[in-house]
Scaffold this active site. Structure first.
Site, PDB file in Angstrom:
ATOM      1  N   GLU A  25     -37.773 100.071  -3.836  1.00  0.00           N
ATOM      2  CA  GLU A  25     -36.795  99.145  -3.259  1.00  0.00           C
ATOM      3  C   GLU A  25     -36.367  98.135  -4.312  1.00  0.00           C
ATOM      4  OE1 GLU A  25     -38.720  97.299   0.064  1.00  0.00           O
ATOM      5  OE2 GLU A  25     -39.314  99.233   0.902  1.00  0.00           O
ATOM      6  N   LYS A  41     -35.947  94.361  -5.594  1.00  0.00           N
ATOM      7  CA  LYS A  41     -36.663  93.113  -5.319  1.00  0.00           C
ATOM      8  C   LYS A  41     -35.625  91.995  -5.262  1.00  0.00           C
ATOM      9  CE  LYS A  41     -40.799  90.551  -6.546  1.00  0.00           C
ATOM     10  NZ  LYS A  41     -40.253  89.228  -6.354  1.00  0.00           N
ATOM     11  N   ASP A  94     -33.825  88.593  -4.972  1.00  0.00           N
ATOM     12  CA  ASP A  94     -34.241  87.278  -5.461  1.00  0.00           C
ATOM     13  C   ASP A  94     -33.674  86.203  -4.538  1.00  0.00           C
ATOM     14  OD1 ASP A  94     -35.496  85.535  -7.071  1.00  0.00           O
ATOM     15  OD2 ASP A  94     -34.104  85.696  -8.754  1.00  0.00           O
ATOM     16  N   TYR A  96     -36.877  94.515   4.684  1.00  0.00           N
ATOM     17  CA  TYR A  96     -37.577  95.553   3.923  1.00  0.00           C
ATOM     18  C   TYR A  96     -38.986  95.879   4.407  1.00  0.00           C
ATOM     19  CZ  TYR A  96     -38.817  91.112   1.609  1.00  0.00           C
ATOM     20  OH  TYR A  96     -39.192  89.842   1.352  1.00  0.00           O
ATOM     21  N   LYS A 107     -41.117  93.633 -12.641  1.00  0.00           N
ATOM     22  CA  LYS A 107     -40.091  92.615 -12.879  1.00  0.00           C
ATOM     23  C   LYS A 107     -39.293  92.956 -14.125  1.00  0.00           C
ATOM     24  CE  LYS A 107     -41.474  88.713 -10.500  1.00  0.00           C
ATOM     25  NZ  LYS A 107     -41.185  87.390 -10.733  1.00  0.00           N
ATOM     26  N   CYS A 165     -22.891  55.716 -29.222  1.00  0.00           N
ATOM     27  CA  CYS A 165     -22.713  54.325 -29.637  1.00  0.00           C
ATOM     28  C   CYS A 165     -22.595  54.190 -31.157  1.00  0.00           C
ATOM     29  CB  CYS A 165     -23.856  53.463 -29.103  1.00  0.00           C
ATOM     30  SG  CYS A 165     -25.415  53.803 -29.899  1.00  0.00           S
ATOM     31  N   CYS A 180     -31.873  57.664 -30.977  1.00  0.00           N
ATOM     32  CA  CYS A 180     -30.986  56.519 -31.105  1.00  0.00           C
ATOM     33  C   CYS A 180     -31.750  55.344 -30.522  1.00  0.00           C
ATOM     34  CB  CYS A 180     -29.696  56.755 -30.306  1.00  0.00           C
ATOM     35  SG  CYS A 180     -28.763  55.228 -30.048  1.00  0.00           S
ATOM     36  N   CYS A 187     -26.704  51.553 -25.887  1.00  0.00           N
ATOM     37  CA  CYS A 187     -26.163  52.913 -25.870  1.00  0.00           C
ATOM     38  C   CYS A 187     -25.967  53.382 -24.411  1.00  0.00           C
ATOM     39  CB  CYS A 187     -27.148  53.800 -26.628  1.00  0.00           C
ATOM     40  SG  CYS A 187     -26.703  55.518 -26.661  1.00  0.00           S
TER      41      CYS A 187
END
Ligand code: IVH
Length: 664
Positions: free
Chosen positions: A113, A115, A117, A225, A312, A409, A424, A429
């Site tokens: 099947e 998978k 997500d 499923y 996977k 800046c 920075c 800033c």
């Protein structure tokens, strides 16, 4: 009257049939107009004769605008996870283990099947009608999201045929297709909301919305499923899925039954390349032993069944062209290089920007403008450049200069020994200031309502240039900003007012001193007691405290060595923020005589912190519910037996927010 009942039944049946044709089979038989007319007729009849209305009527798919809190439901069979692998050899090992357990000469087949997500859901049907829909939760107990599930048009509310078991459970995955996801994120961006990171988050976030009308608008979809129950017709998982398809469930046509592990590998190879054409995300494939009897024989560990495994796919990697590089300044002043790319779809989202980490990374890969780069998703959220295709390099590829000055800046950037980032250090800033104020607003800090967009609006209007300015904001000022109306301005002001009660340790964390996270802030408060003591402390004195080393101590001393920061603290002091640890004075009698049971998990406080708060406010935390209990302080995942007992004894349930309100 019978006639009306019959008409309602007939209309419901017709509408259910057309729903199925449209959303499951993708083969509409009538026009949208005809469908809408039929729906209107049914709505009118149900309104007039509510006694014939059914919670599974097709009219209920629109959802309602009433906010609900999800009830917790225990799963009849635990919702286990799946063992997973990225590795073909491990699939052979899985196959060998299956053979060893069931015996070498036992015949078996595998079902392959996709998978999906998305987010897992368990549906229970009784007498052909949807009874309940529950999320996975912790596997043992989940949220009852039945009303939300009813808005998913591809999930049948009433089943077709009559050969389904009286009661059974079917599990599957709620998903969001790419088209819906792209549209939703565009809308979110338009109204200044944070877009979802990927379709999976969008699906699970949408399913947990508190009003079902909102869920309906998200156009979720679902593949089923796995059937569970005592009276399933067939011993074959695959055959049961095909029966479920006849009852109206969306069972993927891509599910395949194969004779052996080689068949599984063919399936994997096919989908590894074809998955991008699906229009929704899958993150692998699932392999299941087909026979339910063999599944029982193989059994399960506490986490996952031994009769199934998922393979996977490797993180999806795409190629794109590096168009330009921006330098972004964060709250701490760290400057990060971000690549602007030719737009490319990656794991469900269109990617236009990706992280380039830091100067060392760029130098080590010798990244050049106009290079063809490889992009992956790091932890599935922020895409990153993982390499370049040097074979595609042409004379248009040109090296670029790393930023020397702050892009916002103009201050000279500084790189400290042993650190890869440039900083920075300017206090003027803008992105740093906004970042600091956003941090101050955040839940874990002062918990002021509003996020990035509120801070931006207040900053751009010139009203808030540092965190102390928040305490001088007036309603008149706020109302000059477009997005604010009287009520939202009041909400912001009262949220700022409430923040004056936030305890010192959180205030110290909120100020945003480098290296002073929430744990260090707690330690400092415990040892130093007041902000004045911290301000006046020398580095050595701070380093005497366990867990405060030179780096943290120096950072604190530097911070308070800056007059601007002292001015900010003084302004906040004048406005009544908490800058001392008040052990005795903090004790109140608000909860005097009250017995409070804590159950579940909470968003702002740990259970221990809540216990301390009850204590501090004169109440008593008790562990079990009895007639004498005043409140159940309930978080997420409260056990159903506790809830039942509380209801039986008529004890008031309060949420974390209500509790905080009571004690403040
Ligand atoms: S079967 C006991 N089949 O993957 C068997 N799960 O990583 C349990 N999932 O929680 C699940 N597609 O949410 C199964 N075709 C599929 C699936 C699938 C996606 C999800 C499911 C599960 C998770 C485990």
């Amino acid at each position: 009257m019978e006639q009306i009942k019959d008409k309602i039944t007939q209309l419901s049946k017709e509408l259910n049939k057309h729903n199925h044709c449209y959303y499951v089979l993708s083969e509409p038989l009538i026009s949208d107009f005809e469908y809408d007319m039929m729906m209107q007729e049914l709505q009118t009849l149900e309104k007039k004769y509510p006694e014939y209305s059914n919670p599974n009527s097709p009219t209920k798919r629109i959802g309602t605008d009433i906010n609900v809190h999800f009830k917790q439901m225990k799963h009849k069979y635990p919702m286990l996870s799946l063992g997973n692998t990225y590795n073909i050899q491990e699939l052979y090992d899985f196959d060998a283990r299956v053979k060893r357990i069931i015996g070498n000469d036992t015949d078996y087949k595998y079902v392959c099947e996709l998978k999906y997500d998305g987010t897992a859901i368990s549906l229970v049907y009784k007498n052909g009608q949807l009874l309940r829909a529950v999320t996975r939760g912790d596997g043992a107990t989940g949220d009852d999201v039945t009303d939300n599930i009813r808005t998913i048009k591809s999930i049948p509310l009433i089943l077709n045929g009559d050969d389904y078991p009286d009661e059974f459970e079917i599990r599957g995955e709620v998903i969001m297709t790419h088209d819906v996801f792209d549209k939703l994120n565009k809308e979110k961006e338009k109204i200044g909301e944070m877009p979802f990171a990927n379709p999976r988050n969008a699906a699970s976030g949408s399913l947990k919305l508190l009003n079902s009308y909102g869920v309906g608008k998200r156009s979720l979809d679902a593949f089923l499923y796995f059937l569970l129950g005592k009276n399933l017709q067939s011993d074959s998982h695959y055959s049961n899925l095909q029966l479920a398809k006849k009852w109206g469930f969306k069972i993927s046509d891509n599910t395949k039954i194969v004779d052996n592990i080689e068949g599984v590998l063919d399936f994997i190879n096919f989908w590894d390349s074809e998955r991008r054409k699906l229009g929704f995300d899958i993150d692998g494939i699932v392999i299941k032993v087909d026979s339910r009897q063999l599944q029982d024989e193989l059994g399960a560990t506490s986490k996952a069944p031994r009769w199934a495994i998922s393979y996977k796919f490797k993180a999806e990697r795409v190629v794109s062209k590096l168009l330009s590089i921006d330098f972004q300044v964060g709250r701490t002043g760290a400057v990060t290089p971000v690549a602007n790319l030719e737009p490319v779809r990656l794991s469900g989202t269109i990617v236009k920007r990706a992280s380039l980490h830091n100067a060392d990374f760029i130098a080590s890969l010798d990244v050049r403008l106009n290079d063809i780069v490889f992009v992956e998703k790091g932890g599935e959220i922020i895409p990153k450049i993982v390499g370049i295709d040097k074979t595609k390099r042409t004379e248009t590829s040109v090296p670029f200069k790393y930023a020397v000055n702050c892009p916002d800046c103009g201050s000279l950037l500084v790189r400290h020994d042993g650190e890869s980032a440039y900083y920075c250090h300017s206090l003027e800033c803008p992105p740093q200031i906004k970042g600091k104020i956003e941090h101050f607003f955040s839940k874990k800090a002062m918990n002021i309502s509003g996020g990035e967009s509120t801070v931006k609006a207040l900053f751009d209007a010139g009203f808030v240039k540092n965190i102390a300015d928040l305490y001088y904001l007036t309603k008149k000022q706020i109302l000059t900003i477009d997005r604010f109306k009287s009520k939202s301005a009041d909400n912001l002001l009262s949220s700022i007012e409430n923040s004056k009660k936030v305890p010192f340790e959180k205030v110290l964390y909120s100020i945003g001193i480098r290296y002073v996270g929430s744990t260090i802030a707690k330690i400092l408060v415990k040892n130093m007691k007041s902000i004045d003591n911290i301000i006046n402390a020398k580095s050595e004195q701070l380093q005497e405290i366990d867990e405060i080393g030179e780096r943290i101590a120096e950072s604190i001393v530097n911070f308070f060595g800056d007059k601007k920061n002292i001015d900010i603290i003084n302004k906040m002091k004048i406005n009544g923020l908490q800058f001392e640890k008040h052990e005795e004075e903090n004790q109140t009698e608000i909860l005097k005589g009250l017995k409070i049971v804590i159950s579940g998990t909470f968003k702002n406080y740990s259970r221990n912190e809540l216990k301390q708060l009850i204590d501090k406010n004169g109440g008593k935390n008790v562990s079990s519910i009895s007639k004498k209990t005043t409140y159940l302080l309930a978080g997420k995942n409260v056990g159903p037996s506790k809830l039942a007992k509380v209801k039986k004894l008529n004890i008031k349930i309060i949420s974390e927010d209500e509790f905080i309100e009571i004690i403040s």
